[in-house]
Each structure stands twice: as structure tokens, then as C-alpha cells.
Design a protein around this motif. Structure first.
Motif, PDB file in Angstrom:
ATOM      1  N   ARG A 107      49.308  41.883  46.683  1.00  0.00           N
ATOM      2  CA  ARG A 107      48.400  40.722  46.598  1.00  0.00           C
ATOM      3  C   ARG A 107      48.819  39.713  47.669  1.00  0.00           C
ATOM      4  O   ARG A 107      49.996  39.383  47.787  1.00  0.00           O
ATOM      5  CB  ARG A 107      48.461  40.080  45.226  1.00  0.00           C
ATOM      6  CG  ARG A 107      48.092  41.028  44.076  1.00  0.00           C
ATOM      7  CD  ARG A 107      48.076  40.307  42.752  1.00  0.00           C
ATOM      8  NE  ARG A 107      47.832  41.234  41.646  1.00  0.00           N
ATOM      9  CZ  ARG A 107      47.637  40.856  40.381  1.00  0.00           C
ATOM     10  NH1 ARG A 107      47.643  39.568  40.071  1.00  0.00           N
ATOM     11  NH2 ARG A 107      47.448  41.760  39.443  1.00  0.00           N
ATOM     12  N   SER A 108      47.841  39.213  48.400  1.00  0.00           N
ATOM     13  CA  SER A 108      48.121  38.281  49.487  1.00  0.00           C
ATOM     14  C   SER A 108      47.281  37.026  49.326  1.00  0.00           C
ATOM     15  O   SER A 108      46.239  37.039  48.678  1.00  0.00           O
ATOM     16  CB  SER A 108      47.807  38.930  50.841  1.00  0.00           C
ATOM     17  OG  SER A 108      48.566  40.100  51.022  1.00  0.00           O
ATOM     18  N   GLU A 109      47.766  35.961  49.964  1.00  0.00           N
ATOM     19  CA  GLU A 109      47.019  34.709  49.972  1.00  0.00           C
ATOM     20  C   GLU A 109      46.116  34.631  51.194  1.00  0.00           C
ATOM     21  O   GLU A 109      46.532  34.976  52.304  1.00  0.00           O
ATOM     22  CB  GLU A 109      47.971  33.511  50.033  1.00  0.00           C
ATOM     23  CG  GLU A 109      48.567  33.101  48.719  1.00  0.00           C
ATOM     24  CD  GLU A 109      49.268  31.762  48.821  1.00  0.00           C
ATOM     25  OE1 GLU A 109      50.131  31.618  49.696  1.00  0.00           O
ATOM     26  OE2 GLU A 109      48.934  30.852  48.040  1.00  0.00           O
ATOM     27  N   TYR A 110      44.909  34.140  50.978  1.00  0.00           N
ATOM     28  CA  TYR A 110      43.981  33.895  52.068  1.00  0.00           C
ATOM     29  C   TYR A 110      43.503  32.444  51.960  1.00  0.00           C
ATOM     30  O   TYR A 110      43.321  31.927  50.854  1.00  0.00           O
ATOM     31  CB  TYR A 110      42.782  34.840  51.997  1.00  0.00           C
ATOM     32  CG  TYR A 110      43.127  36.275  52.322  1.00  0.00           C
ATOM     33  CD1 TYR A 110      43.691  37.108  51.357  1.00  0.00           C
ATOM     34  CD2 TYR A 110      42.895  36.798  53.593  1.00  0.00           C
ATOM     35  CE1 TYR A 110      44.016  38.416  51.650  1.00  0.00           C
ATOM     36  CE2 TYR A 110      43.210  38.113  53.891  1.00  0.00           C
ATOM     37  CZ  TYR A 110      43.776  38.914  52.914  1.00  0.00           C
ATOM     38  OH  TYR A 110      44.092  40.219  53.213  1.00  0.00           O
ATOM     39  N   TRP A 111      43.288  31.839  53.136  1.00  0.00           N
ATOM     40  CA  TRP A 111      42.877  30.443  53.180  1.00  0.00           C
ATOM     41  C   TRP A 111      41.555  30.282  53.908  1.00  0.00           C
ATOM     42  O   TRP A 111      41.277  31.001  54.880  1.00  0.00           O
ATOM     43  CB  TRP A 111      43.921  29.603  53.915  1.00  0.00           C
ATOM     44  CG  TRP A 111      45.204  29.452  53.180  1.00  0.00           C
ATOM     45  CD1 TRP A 111      46.283  30.289  53.224  1.00  0.00           C
ATOM     46  CD2 TRP A 111      45.572  28.395  52.292  1.00  0.00           C
ATOM     47  NE1 TRP A 111      47.275  29.817  52.412  1.00  0.00           N
ATOM     48  CE2 TRP A 111      46.875  28.643  51.835  1.00  0.00           C
ATOM     49  CE3 TRP A 111      44.910  27.242  51.838  1.00  0.00           C
ATOM     50  CZ2 TRP A 111      47.542  27.794  50.946  1.00  0.00           C
ATOM     51  CZ3 TRP A 111      45.562  26.398  50.950  1.00  0.00           C
ATOM     52  CH2 TRP A 111      46.872  26.685  50.515  1.00  0.00           C
ATOM     53  N   GLY A 112      40.774  29.313  53.451  1.00  0.00           N
ATOM     54  CA  GLY A 112      39.601  28.910  54.204  1.00  0.00           C
ATOM     55  C   GLY A 112      40.004  27.992  55.344  1.00  0.00           C
ATOM     56  O   GLY A 112      41.163  27.592  55.474  1.00  0.00           O
ATOM     57  N   GLN A 113      39.013  27.629  56.165  1.00  0.00           N
ATOM     58  CA  GLN A 113      39.290  26.827  57.348  1.00  0.00           C
ATOM     59  C   GLN A 113      39.366  25.343  57.039  1.00  0.00           C
ATOM     60  O   GLN A 113      39.823  24.560  57.884  1.00  0.00           O
ATOM     61  CB  GLN A 113      38.198  27.067  58.405  1.00  0.00           C
ATOM     62  CG  GLN A 113      36.884  26.313  58.183  1.00  0.00           C
ATOM     63  CD  GLN A 113      36.012  26.890  57.089  1.00  0.00           C
ATOM     64  OE1 GLN A 113      36.371  27.886  56.438  1.00  0.00           O
ATOM     65  NE2 GLN A 113      34.852  26.283  56.876  1.00  0.00           N
ATOM     66  N   GLY A 114      38.951  24.954  55.848  1.00  0.00           N
ATOM     67  CA  GLY A 114      38.985  23.556  55.454  1.00  0.00           C
ATOM     68  C   GLY A 114      37.643  22.869  55.667  1.00  0.00           C
ATOM     69  O   GLY A 114      36.931  23.168  56.627  1.00  0.00           O
TER      70      GLY A 114
END
Length: 121
Positions: A107-114
Motif C-alpha cells: 500500500r502506498s500514499e498518493y497525493w493530489g497537486q493541491g
């Protein structure tokens, strides 16, 4: 690859409302916890709200009773309904998903661009 895209930021007057959304796209994957973080100018990024795959939610004390997080798992989307906004809510808001890609046990973390939210009269 998995990408998160956010929508819904903007300028709003104190007491107003905004609704943020964040959608994940890409190859086959499973989404677990979905979160929203906020980063005010000159401050560290902080957790605003989170929702698990079973619908359990948690909120920062500063937004309890004003913000509501929800998810549509079929659409790979998380929402943040922001009501009774205050100037101190001004921040860049980021979505954060815990994702497991098909064929992997990791399981990995993903981020939006803000997305910028500015509360000002």
C-alpha cells in the motif's frame, strides 16, 4: 500509474461554503483510507479529515461540526464539504489516498497537486 486530481478550490467570504473533490485515475487499484490535508502559509501540512474504506471518519478539532468528508468508492472520489468557513481555513488543500495497485500487496500514499482555498471578505 495512479494520479489524483482535485477540484473545487477558490475564494469565498467568511461564513460561506465550498466543496472540494478529488478523483483517482489510472490502472487497476484499490483505495483504502482517503484524507484531506491543509497547509496554511508558513505552516506545516496538517490533517483536516480522513475516511476509511468502511466509512469511519475523523476530523481535526478546528473543523469539527463545519466540515464533512465523504467518499464515493465506485467513482474513486473523496469530497470535503466545507461550511461556515473562517479566514483561518485559508490554505492549500491536498488529498491523500492509501492505494494498493492490482498485483501488489504494498500500500502506498498518493497525493493530489493541491487546491487553494482562500477565505476573505
Amino acid at each position: 500509474q495512479v494520479q489524483l486530481v482535485e477540484y473545487g478550490g477558490g475564494l469565498v467570504q467568511p461564513g460561506g461554503s465550498l466543496r472540494l473533490s478529488c478523483v483517482a485515475s489510472g490502472s487497476r487499484f484499490s483505495i483504502y483510507t482517503m484524507r484531506w490535508y491543509g497547509q496554511a502559509p508558513g505552516k506545516q501540512r496538517e490533517l483536516v479529515a480522513g475516511i476509511t474504506s468502511t466509512g469511519n471518519t475523523n476530523y481535526a478539532d478546528s473543523v469539527k461540526g463545519r466540515f464533512t468528508i465523504s467518499r464515493d468508492s465506485a467513482k474513486n472520489t473523496v469530497y470535503l464539504q466545507m461550511d461556515s468557513l473562517k479566514p483561518e481555513d485559508t490554505a492549500v488543500y491536498y488529498c491523500n489516498f492509501i492505494i494498493r495497485r492490482s498485483g501488489s500487496v504494498v500500500r502506498s500514499e498518493y497525493w493530489g497537486q493541491g487546491t487553494q482555498v482562500t477565505v476573505s471578505s
